[in-house]
Design an enzyme around this catalytic site. Structure first.
Site, short mmCIF file in Angstrom:
data_model
loop_
_atom_site.label_atom_id
_atom_site.label_comp_id
_atom_site.label_asym_id
_atom_site.label_seq_id
_atom_site.Cartn_x
_atom_site.Cartn_y
_atom_site.Cartn_z
N SER A 55 0.88 -1.17 0.00
CA SER A 55 0.00 0.00 0.00
C SER A 55 0.92 1.22 0.00
O SER A 55 1.93 1.23 -0.73
CB SER A 55 -0.90 -0.08 1.23
OG SER A 55 -1.68 1.07 1.38
N TYR A 63 -3.60 8.54 -6.85
CA TYR A 63 -2.72 7.47 -6.35
C TYR A 63 -3.18 7.05 -4.96
O TYR A 63 -3.34 5.86 -4.67
CB TYR A 63 -1.27 7.94 -6.33
CG TYR A 63 -0.32 6.92 -5.73
CD1 TYR A 63 0.03 5.78 -6.42
CD2 TYR A 63 0.24 7.12 -4.45
CE1 TYR A 63 0.91 4.84 -5.87
CE2 TYR A 63 1.10 6.20 -3.89
CZ TYR A 63 1.43 5.06 -4.61
OH TYR A 63 2.29 4.13 -4.06
N LYS A 110 -4.59 3.37 -3.28
CA LYS A 110 -4.03 2.70 -2.09
C LYS A 110 -5.06 2.66 -0.95
O LYS A 110 -5.08 1.70 -0.18
CB LYS A 110 -2.72 3.39 -1.67
CG LYS A 110 -1.62 3.31 -2.75
CD LYS A 110 -1.21 1.87 -3.09
CE LYS A 110 0.00 1.82 -4.02
NZ LYS A 110 0.43 0.44 -4.33
#
Ligand SMILES: NC(=O)c1ccc[n+]([C@@H]2O[C@H](COP(=O)([O-])OP(=O)(O)OC[C@H]3O[C@@H](n4cnc5c(N)ncnc54)[C@H](OP(=O)(O)O)[C@@H]3O)[C@@H](O)[C@H]2O)c1
Length: 277
Positions: free
Chosen positions: A135, A149, A153
């Site tokens: 992650s 982004y 995650k």
């Protein structure tokens, strides 16, 4: 009996450093995957009887199934899956190209989930296994220009927190690793960077450069990160659910999460006011 580790994205960065550590263990088989076979030449110096190299683009479901079949044929088991393959994207939310964002989700979220789905039947049959997801610190806190982004995650975190509960009684554990910026190819060739086009976001164009540059020059050492991941999985009967690594992940994550807790507590009455039975 030897354990078998399957790591995705071992051409560079964390995946490569972890693959090198695993390849040096007498009692562990390594399955190293990459999109291009020559990228795995660095493994030729290790004992080839314990290593399987597989070609794998995690967005290709046929390739995933083929890779898992190859692993079953050679080693018969998968004890540790490391979902490491991933890429970044630097842009403000409004300036982001949604096709590029979707591709990042295909790799970071759906690729990871599809690899995991292919491996779970093996782990369920074994009644054991550890799934490690790369992650990010940016799933514990956020900064401008890495919003999508972070979204990939955060998606991994929510997915994994649920999966952990569903597979716990089947002997399978799930660990999310949340590294801070580290010196890999992530911010370089593994990241798209959208140039600022909307004047109102001009202030972020420098920050896109400095965020991506700062990762290149980041404090995180991929070798140390790989070693900590290896040690946490190989030395613990029960692996951590979360492994924040580096100061940004630790301090930034604590600050963001404790801010959420403080705000929740301060509005407890409002939160509880909407249930009427
Ligand atoms: N470095 C950081 O600051 C940082 C911090 C937190 C989290 N992370 C995460 O850590 C993981 C590893 O990244 P890294 O920092 O080690 O960067 P990296 O050196 O760029 O490695 C990324 C790896 O992912 C592979 N990959 C990309 N797209 C793929 C696809 N479609 N199918 C299969 N493999 C693919 C790359 O393969 P190719 O060589 O073929 O492109 C490469 O092996 C990623 O999930 C990243 O998001 C990185």
């Amino acid at each position: 009996m030897s354990k078998t580790w399957f790591i995705t994205g071992t051409s560079s960065g964390f995946g490569k450093e972890l693959a090198k550590i695993v390849a040096q263990q007498d009692d562990i088989n390594l399955v190293a995957s990459a999109r291009k076979m020559p990228d795995l030449d660095y493994l030729d110096e290790y004992d080839e009887s314990k290593i399987l190299k597989v070609i794998l683009d995690v967005t290709d479901k046929t390739a995933i199934n083929k890779a898992v079949d190859q692993i079953k044929d050679k080693f018969g088991q998968i004890d540790v899956l490391v979902n490491n393959a991933g890429l970044g994207y630097f842009s403000t939310i409004e300036e982001s190209d949604m096709d590029e964002v979707k591709y990042m989700f295909d790799v970071n979220v759906f690729g990871l989930a599809n690899v995991t789905k292919a491996v779970l039947p093996i782990m369920r049959a074994q009644k054991s296994g550890v799934i490690v997801n790369l992650s990010s610190a940016l799933a514990l806190t956020t900064i401008p220009t890495t919003g999508f982004y972070s979204a990939t995650k955060y998606a991994v975190e929510g997915y994994a927190d649920t999966l952990r509960q569903e597979v716990k009684d089947l002997g399978i554990q799930v660990m999310n690793v949340e590294p801070s910026g580290a010196r890999t190819n992530w911010s370089g060739r593994s990241s798209e960077k959208t140039a600022t086009k909307i004047k109102d976001y001009q202030q972020f164009s420098d920050s896109i450069t400095s965020v991506s540059d700062s990762v290149t020059d980041a404090p995180g050492d991929p070798k140390l990160i790989a070693k900590v991941i290896f040690d946490q999985v190989s030395q613990n009967e029960v692996v951590p659910k979360h492994l924040p690594l580096g100061e940004f992940a630790y301090e930034g994550g604590l600050s963001n999460l404790s801010g959420i807790i403080d705000e929740m507590k301060s509005r407890k009455d409002i939160s509880l006011s909407t249930d009427d039975k």
